[in-house]
Scaffold this active site. Structure first.
Site, PDB file in Angstrom:
ATOM      1  N   CYS A  12       0.838  -1.187   0.000  1.00 13.57           N
ATOM      2  CA  CYS A  12       0.000   0.000   0.000  1.00 13.57           C
ATOM      3  C   CYS A  12       0.875   1.239   0.000  1.00 13.57           C
ATOM      4  O   CYS A  12       2.092   1.169   0.056  1.00 13.57           O
ATOM      5  CB  CYS A  12      -0.903   0.002   1.211  1.00 13.57           C
ATOM      6  N   ASP A 428       4.049  22.182 -35.533  1.00 16.71           N
ATOM      7  CA  ASP A 428       5.107  22.605 -36.433  1.00 16.71           C
ATOM      8  C   ASP A 428       4.631  22.251 -37.844  1.00 16.71           C
ATOM      9  O   ASP A 428       3.771  21.397 -38.007  1.00 16.71           O
ATOM     10  CB  ASP A 428       6.370  21.817 -36.059  1.00 16.71           C
TER      11      ASP A 428
HETATM   12  P1  ADP Z   1       9.427  24.416 -40.095  1.00 13.04           P
HETATM   13  O1  ADP Z   1       9.254  25.351 -38.984  1.00 13.04           O
HETATM   14  O2  ADP Z   1       8.323  24.535 -41.105  1.00 13.04           O
HETATM   15  O3  ADP Z   1       9.645  23.013 -39.663  1.00 13.04           O
HETATM   16  P2  ADP Z   1      12.244  25.074 -40.331  1.00 13.04           P
HETATM   17  O4  ADP Z   1      12.243  25.877 -39.067  1.00 13.04           O
HETATM   18  O5  ADP Z   1      12.895  23.766 -40.298  1.00 13.04           O
HETATM   19  O6  ADP Z   1      10.747  24.905 -40.898  1.00 13.04           O
HETATM   20  O7  ADP Z   1      12.913  25.937 -41.481  1.00 13.04           O
HETATM   21  C1  ADP Z   1      12.442  27.262 -41.715  1.00 13.04           C
HETATM   22  C2  ADP Z   1      12.962  27.854 -43.007  1.00 13.04           C
HETATM   23  O8  ADP Z   1      14.370  27.975 -42.962  1.00 13.04           O
HETATM   24  C3  ADP Z   1      12.687  27.020 -44.228  1.00 13.04           C
HETATM   25  O9  ADP Z   1      11.399  27.270 -44.748  1.00 13.04           O
HETATM   26  C4  ADP Z   1      13.786  27.501 -45.187  1.00 13.04           C
HETATM   27  O10 ADP Z   1      13.434  28.714 -45.786  1.00 13.04           O
HETATM   28  C5  ADP Z   1      14.942  27.749 -44.249  1.00 13.04           C
HETATM   29  N1  ADP Z   1      15.842  26.592 -44.146  1.00 13.04           N
HETATM   30  C6  ADP Z   1      16.075  25.871 -43.032  1.00 13.04           C
HETATM   31  N2  ADP Z   1      16.986  24.905 -43.273  1.00 13.04           N
HETATM   32  C7  ADP Z   1      17.309  24.998 -44.590  1.00 13.04           C
HETATM   33  C8  ADP Z   1      18.178  24.275 -45.458  1.00 13.04           C
HETATM   34  N3  ADP Z   1      18.911  23.243 -45.043  1.00 13.04           N
HETATM   35  N4  ADP Z   1      18.251  24.664 -46.756  1.00 13.04           N
HETATM   36  C9  ADP Z   1      17.525  25.706 -47.179  1.00 13.04           C
HETATM   37  N5  ADP Z   1      16.688  26.406 -46.421  1.00 13.04           N
HETATM   38  C10 ADP Z   1      16.573  26.088 -45.135  1.00 13.04           C
HETATM   39 MG    MG Z   2      10.048  21.081 -38.697  1.00 15.79          MG
END
Ligand code: ADP
Ligand code: MG
Length: 735
Positions: A12, A428
């Site tokens: 318990c 997200d």
């Molecule tokens: P979410 O919030 O939709 O998951 P992220 O925060 O991962 O998106 O990325 C946000 C933005 O940053 C993308 O829409 C892009 O414009 C840019 N970005 C992030 N990582 C990359 C990458 N590896 N190559 C090109 N653009 C990127």
């Molecule tokens: Mg994401």
């Protein structure tokens, strides 16, 4: 160092407390948590400070037993539980076999049934003879109960039962000796053999039912553990040998034949097959595997046969992690239980006091020693805080187990409780609401380079990126026959893009915001960016030596079930929002497709977390659902972080709940399940407290004036029933 020790005699909430306190008193122990359902204590201790055997001695000193043979883990525990259940059943049978005739001999005269004269003549002796085997069957209760109070000076549930039954038995023996010819049939003296006998019989019955119910409750974990393999066939230079799965190490080549279980995690070397991965992904369709594909231990091979190279073995495998997580969560304590536990700590002494006071009051009222004793015994018996102690742990075990069976890992009872009150769910975008498997749709060259060259440079920059956008660009390049060389340097600008250098050229691939920050002139790119974003695509910019060189548009597909999830959450009265690092135009297009109208766009990882905290500060209970790529800080900032897809280790680390399959519908499911589990916890707590509040005064004789009194045997029935009801109620939980 963390140790798990299986113990016996834990019944318990007050026992839980006692064993924890005893362990915390051992030097070097930093935390100790006992779990009623699994009968385990988890101890964190400094191996240098705590001498070997000290923990076991502390547990035994507190009046509990230690199960040392812990070799087989879960299986050993199950064997132990079955042994305990079988032992209890035998004791129940013995006590019942003698309790029935005992009851007949003692009660028949009162009910006006006349007994054969020779029985009536030796009534006391016969009752004594029937009672002794029952006391024998209950001997472990007496031993544990008395040892506890002798060693620690504190009473446990067993102490209460031992005191109650022992007092009734010894009092009757004394009476029998005093009036050898007495007995109910002669109307002289007072015998309570049947009280002692029935009490023990019912307590044993209750313990037996409880052990059986406990086994059912933890069946989900056993199901998971049952998926672990015992042996693996390893290919060596000398041929193929079957070895115990614990001996497989990363790098071993493992052979899997048709219909066999994949023993550990790894990557297919040769051969092809289809694998039933429903335990990992929940997806019932078998998944085709060819060389290079990942396989997960515990999944079941289809008709083909193949070999694979082990990558994660032993306690590193995915399944081992899942089992560890589920076990930990099931053993964790929900915050609502804390109150019950602290009440329980004062419970046993308080009950002893009530028993003593009612004893004194009834003596004072002139009802005689026998009556006062019966009342005191009833109080001791009826008041066990078993139900109180099991109230929320049983619900947690069932809730967490059911979630696990569906690929939802809830990491703690507290997470479950918080998830039950969530009023705002933030998703997200990339990888959560969308597949996160984007494909390149348009390449717009700017400033004189050709489309192939733009793609090649972008792919070089993205080659080492783990972001889905990077993956899409590299895949598209390869699809067009370009194998991107490695960049000379590479930096990821979380949530904005990447920067790299190659052959003396500085490359940037990322959002317009990042490019602007680096002083890139965007005037030539504006038109292409705006057009792609209006189509709901993510447009990223390639800059070479700070000059805009092209726009690459990537489209991601909205996940099946995303819109359905949003609608379900809305219907349940939750506010739903989308948060993304992508630009507002793209974000709004996706949000519209899934039915979300609150969009927070253009946010860096830290800003996402900031927004979540802001919602929290505004009084919202926020669940953040994300994939762990660029949103791990937000997962941590939320009241409940829900990681979707067991993709990244950061996500699993930062989240409170992990959705193993990447299905957004599971987010709505787990919130619904949390709510139902929490309701079970409350029901159980309410029931347990209500039961004690009513039963104790009744047992103490508060309604004796109205002719209502609880006998000890009925008290034992009620007490056992209250415990079993709690366990059964938890079992009734449905998704
Ligand atoms: P979410 O919030 O939709 O998951 P992220 O925060 O991962 O998106 O990325 C946000 C933005 O940053 C993308 O829409 C892009 O414009 C840019 N970005 C992030 N990582 C990359 C990458 N590896 N190559 C090109 N653009 C990127
Ligand atoms: Mg994401």
């Amino acid at each position: 160092m963390r140790r798990r020790i299986r113990i016996t005699g834990l019944h318990c909430a007050s026992c839980v407390r006692r064993v924890e306190e005893a362990l915390l008193a051992v030097p070097g122990v930093s935390s100790a948590r006992a779990d009623l359902v699994s009968r385990e204590v988890t101890v964190d201790c400094d191996p240098a400070a705590a001498e070997p055997g000290a923990l076991e001695r502390a547990i035994e000193g507190a009046g509990f037993g230690v199960l040392r043979a812990d070799g087989g883990g879960e299986e050993a525990a199950e064997r132990e539980r079955l042994r305990e259940t079988a032992g209890l059943r035998a004791r129940v049978l013995v006590s019942a076999a003698f309790a029935v005739p005992l009851l007949w001999v003692s009660m028949a005269p009162m009910a006006g049934i006349s007994l054969p004269p020779w029985i009536a003549r030796h009534g006391a002796l016969i009752q004594f003879i029937f009672c002794v085997p029952i006391v024998g069957a209950g001997l472990p209760l007496f031993r544990r109960g008395l040892l506890a109070i002798l060693r620690t000076g504190r009473a446990t549930m067993d102490t209460l039962v031992a005191l109650g039954a022992g007092a009734a038995f010894l009092f009757s023996v004394a009476e029998s000796l005093r009036h050898p010819a007495s007995g109910p049939a002669h109307g002289g003296g007072h015998l309570y053999y049947e009280t002692a006998g029935m009490l023990i019989a019912f307590i044993l019955l209750g313990r037996w039912l409880e052990a059986a119910a406990r086994g059912k409750t933890s069946s989900a974990l056993r199901l998971l553990v049952g998926r672990e393999s015992r042996t693996a066939v390893v290919r060596t230079a000398g041929g193929e040998t079957a070895v115990p799965v614990e001996e497989v190490v990363p790098g071993d080549v493992v052979v899997v034949r048709p219909g066999e279980k994949v023993p550990v995690d790894g990557r297919v070397k040769d051969g092809e097959s289809c694998i039933d991965e429903s335990m990992v992904t929940g997806e019932p369709m078998p998944v085709p595997k060819r060389p290079g594909d990942e396989v997960t231990g515990g999944t079941i091979n289809g008709p083909g046969s193949f070999t694979f190279e082990a990558t994660r073995t032993g306690s590193d495998t995915f399944l081992a992690h899942v089992v560890a997580l589920v076990r930990e969560a099931q053993a964790s304590r929900a915050p609502v239980q804390e109150l019950a536990d602290s009440v329980a700590a004062y419970f046993v002494p308080a009950v002893l006091l009530v028993a003593l006071v009612s004893f004194a009051v009834w003596i004072g009222a002139g009802r005689g020693l026998g009556f006062a004793l019966t009342v005191a015994v009833s109080v001791l018996v009826v008041a066990c805080p078993c139900a109180l102690g099991l109230a929320t742990p049983t619900a947690v075990v069932v809730g967490v187990g059911m979630a696990a069976a569906r690929g939802i890992l809830v990491k703690s009872a507290a997470a479950l409780q918080t998830a039950a009150r969530v009023d705002t769910v933030v998703f997200d975008k990339t990888g959560t609401l969308t597949l996160g498997a984007p494909v390149v749709t348009d390449v717009t060259p700017l400033g004189g380079r050709g489309a192939q060259e733009v793609l090649r440079l972008a792919a070089v920059a993205e080659k080492r990126s783990e972001h889905p956008l990077g993956g899409a660009i590299v895949a598209e390049a390869r699809g067009r026959g370009i194998e991107p060389p490695d960049p000379d340097s590479f930096v990821s600008r979380g949530g904005r893009g990447v920067e790299a250098s190659y052959g003396g050229t500085a490359l940037l691939v990322g959002s317009a915001a990042l490019a602007r920050e680096r002083g890139v002139d965007l005037s030539a790119a504006e038109e292409a960016l705006a057009a792609r974003e209006a189509e709901g695509k993510t447009a990223v910019l390639l800059a070479a030596d700070n000059v805009a060189a092209g726009v690459i548009a990537v489209a991601d597909t909205v996940k099946e079930g995303a819109a359905e999830t949003v609608a379900a959450l809305r219907a349940a009265g939750k506010d739903v929002a989308m948060i993304t690092g992508d630009n507002a135009r793209t974000a709004r297009a996706v949000a519209r497709a899934v039915g979300i109208d609150r969009v927070l766009a253009g946010l860096l990882p830290a800003e996402k977390a900031e927004e979540i905290r802001r919602l929290g500060a505004a009084g919202r209970t926020v669940a953040m659902v994300g994939d762990g790529i660029n949103d791990a800080p937000a997962l941590v900032a939320a009241d409940v972080g829900i990681a979707i897809g067991a993709g990244t280790d950061v996500a699993v680390e930062s989240a409170d709940i992990v959705l193993v399959r990447s299905d957004p519908r599971d987010a709505a499911a787990v919130i619904g399940l949390a709510k139902k589990t929490y309701r079970k916890m409350l029901e159980n707590l309410l029931w347990a407290t209500g039961y004690n509040t009513v039963a104790i005064p009744l047992a103490a004789g508060a309604l004796f004036g109205a002719g209502i009194i609880l006998t000890p045997a009925i008290g034992a029935v009620l007490m056992s029933a209250s415990t079993v009801i709690v366990a059964v109620n938890a079992r009734l939980l449905r998704l």
